[in-house]
Write an enzyme that holds these catalytic residues in place. Structure first.
Site, mmCIF file in Angstrom:
data_model
loop_
_atom_site.group_PDB
_atom_site.id
_atom_site.type_symbol
_atom_site.label_atom_id
_atom_site.label_comp_id
_atom_site.label_asym_id
_atom_site.label_seq_id
_atom_site.Cartn_x
_atom_site.Cartn_y
_atom_site.Cartn_z
ATOM 1 N N PHE A 1 -16.167 53.876 -35.945
ATOM 2 C CA PHE A 1 -17.346 53.024 -36.168
ATOM 3 C C PHE A 1 -16.887 51.577 -36.386
ATOM 4 C CE2 PHE A 1 -20.882 51.321 -38.674
ATOM 5 C CZ PHE A 1 -21.964 51.772 -37.946
ATOM 6 N N TYR B 1 -28.311 56.722 -46.510
ATOM 7 C CA TYR B 1 -29.593 56.609 -45.790
ATOM 8 C C TYR B 1 -29.633 57.371 -44.476
ATOM 9 C CZ TYR B 1 -26.838 52.912 -43.521
ATOM 10 O OH TYR B 1 -25.850 52.225 -42.884
ATOM 11 N N LYS B 2 -28.569 58.096 -44.136
ATOM 12 C CA LYS B 2 -28.587 58.871 -42.888
ATOM 13 C C LYS B 2 -29.087 60.276 -43.205
ATOM 14 C CE LYS B 2 -25.314 55.865 -40.631
ATOM 15 N NZ LYS B 2 -23.911 55.496 -40.438
ATOM 16 N N ASP C 1 -14.439 58.821 -43.845
ATOM 17 C CA ASP C 1 -15.800 58.296 -43.809
ATOM 18 C C ASP C 1 -16.726 59.456 -43.442
ATOM 19 O OD1 ASP C 1 -18.231 57.093 -43.202
ATOM 20 O OD2 ASP C 1 -17.284 55.272 -42.419
ATOM 21 N N ARG D 1 -28.347 59.240 -27.988
ATOM 22 C CA ARG D 1 -27.918 60.004 -29.153
ATOM 23 C C ARG D 1 -29.135 60.616 -29.827
ATOM 24 N NH1 ARG D 1 -24.921 57.200 -34.146
ATOM 25 N NH2 ARG D 1 -27.009 56.343 -34.305
HETATM 26 C C1 LIG Z 1 -23.554 54.242 -40.537
HETATM 27 C C2 LIG Z 1 -22.095 54.123 -40.754
HETATM 28 C C3 LIG Z 1 -21.603 53.179 -41.643
HETATM 29 C C4 LIG Z 1 -22.562 52.215 -42.278
HETATM 30 O O1 LIG Z 1 -22.028 51.327 -43.144
HETATM 31 P P1 LIG Z 1 -22.983 50.357 -43.964
HETATM 32 O O2 LIG Z 1 -22.081 49.623 -44.822
HETATM 33 O O3 LIG Z 1 -23.981 51.217 -44.672
HETATM 34 O O4 LIG Z 1 -23.722 49.509 -42.986
HETATM 35 C C5 LIG Z 1 -20.236 53.155 -41.879
HETATM 36 N N1 LIG Z 1 -19.408 54.009 -41.243
HETATM 37 C C6 LIG Z 1 -19.868 54.923 -40.363
HETATM 38 C C7 LIG Z 1 -18.934 55.868 -39.705
HETATM 39 C C8 LIG Z 1 -21.221 54.997 -40.087
HETATM 40 O O5 LIG Z 1 -21.686 55.870 -39.208
#
Ligand SMILES: *Cc1c(COP(=O)(O)O)cnc(C)c1O
Length: 411
Positions: free
Chosen positions: A126, A221-222, A196, A370
């Site tokens: 990511f 939030y996911k 992560d 997705r």
């Molecule tokens: C969604 C996501 C993030 C999001 O990070 P934020 O700091 O909340 O914007 C980080 N890492 C991964 C792998 C994600 O999918």
């Protein structure tokens, strides 16, 4: 043969998770396949935020830090997340964003491996993980980042590696690492691993303790449905908690913040990973959204996710087979998270046409569609109907409509 609507309805009738759907306030006109990006509103969150705003903030004002337990919310939320990730109740805290938590833990981990120059990560990780990994390396004189493809990871773990930074489930493809195996390999080489869990927590069964995980971060939030920008979480194994120091020495991570001392003294346990005043509205929402997990077991969630995936496969192998989709997500359930990703040269207009038909998935540049599979609120018929609408869009060529070509700022 694609899964029929009758078959999907029969699966819904015997679905042990059928009842949890009613805990969410889902727009009736949408089939929402984007809960992997922003989970929907739970009724419990709506009530909790309303109460927090009107009663705790509106009436009790500053007294709510004590009377409504605001000051303890980061820990309370951490205790609710702990069983979902197989962590000890006192080893998880909800704080900051995933990005900031990554920065804090990676910087701290590098500091206890001073003789090792390499941060190892994966190509296609990511973006925030890649950017922050690079940034932390540039702050640590001799450190450098090595990015390798997933298949090359085992061979790249050697005694030059200080820390591995990996997404357990890849956001784009949905491919899942074998956490226990990577941890064991890293441990044998003397390296730490920072996972992560943004696309894992609430999506797949996790056991950070049984897999001997060092460090983890994840998203609120996911799949945890905390609401837009809800706080993230962070895990530090008990063995590392005394050794690691938060590089952002804020007052909320202090052993006694309300003594207002002139010198920083980190809190003893997981509290030291806080920085500043916690975001109470986001925490209140996330805390309430996590109630649903009291009655749900992640093995059940994974089993239903596999069934939903299989419904999509019957369409991909059937009516959609001649329409140019390439499956990016591994077919083997243990090797994936809870999404299905398809590559198609026209992914963007197809995604827009689907949204116009009430099927909300998302697009990841340059050519990926997705779809998040979220067993807490998906019915099998929802997945059936989404596949049927996609098939109609492809068969009629409706995606060619020029209206579906404009790009938005957030995709
Ligand atoms: C969604 C996501 C993030 C999001 O990070 P934020 O700091 O909340 O914007 C980080 N890492 C991964 C792998 C994600 O999918």
């Amino acid at each position: 043969m694609p899964c029929s609507r009758d078959d999907a309805e029969a699966l819904d009738r015997s679905d042990p998770l059928a009842a949890t759907r009613h805990r969410f306030a889902l727009p009736p006109s949408q089939i929402y396949l984007d809960g992997n990006s922003l989970g929907p509103l739970s009724r419990a969150s709506a009530d909790a935020v309303d109460r927090t705003v009107r009663e705790d903030w509106g009436e009790q004002l500053i007294g709510s830090w004590n009377s409504a337990g605001w000051v303890d919310l980061p820990r309370h939320v951490g205790r609710r997340i702990a069983p979902l990730i197989g962590a000890g109740a006192e080893d998880v805290i909800a704080t900051d964003s995933t990005s900031i938590n990554l920065f804090k833990l990676l910087d701290a981990a590098l500091a206890i491996r001073p003789d090792r120059p390499v941060i190892l990560t994966e190509t296609g990780n990511f973006p925030t993980d890649l950017y922050i990994t690079d940034a932390v390396a540039s702050n640590h004189g001799a450190a450098r980042v090595r990015r390798v493809a997933a298949a090359e990871l085992p061979d790249a773990i050697d005694d030059s590696v200080a820390v591995l930074v990996l997404s357990h489930v890849n956001y784009r493809t949905g491919a899942r690492h074998d956490m226990a195996k990577v941890n064991a390999r890293a441990r044998a080489a003397g390296a730490l691993v920072l996972w992560d869990l943004a696309h894992s927590a609430g999506a797949v069964a996790l056991d950070l303790e049984a897999t001997a995980t060092d460090l983890a971060i994840g998203c609120g939030y996911k799949f945890l449905n905390g609401g837009p920008g809800a706080p993230a979480f962070l895990y530090v194994s008990p063995a590392l908690q005394r050794l690691l120091r938060n590089p952002i020495a804020g007052w909320f991570g202090h052993a006694a913040p309300f003594e207002f001392g002139d010198h920083y003294q980190p809190a003893a346990g997981i509290d030291r990973w806080q920085v500043g005043t916690p975001s109470i509205l986001g925490l209140a929402s996330l805390h309430a959204a996590l109630e649903v997990w009291d009655s749900v077991d992640l093995q059940m969630v994974e089993a239903k996710s596999a069934q939903l995936f299989d419904i999509v496969m019957t369409w991909l192998d059937g009516p959609l087979a001649s329409h140019g989709f390439e499956l990016l997500t591994p077919r083997q359930p243990a090797r994936r998270g809870s999404q299905i990703s398809l590559r198609h040269p026209q992914a963007w207009p197809i995604c827009q046409a689907l949204i116009a038909d009430g099927v909300i998935g998302d697009f990841r540049t340059p050519d990926v569609l997705r779809f998040g599979l979220t067993p807490l609120y998906h019915r099998h018929v929802d997945i059936h109907d989404a596949c049927e609408r996609l098939t109609t869009i492809m068969e009629t060529g409706r995606w060619r409509d020029p209206a579906f070509r404009t790009l938005n700022r957030v995709t």
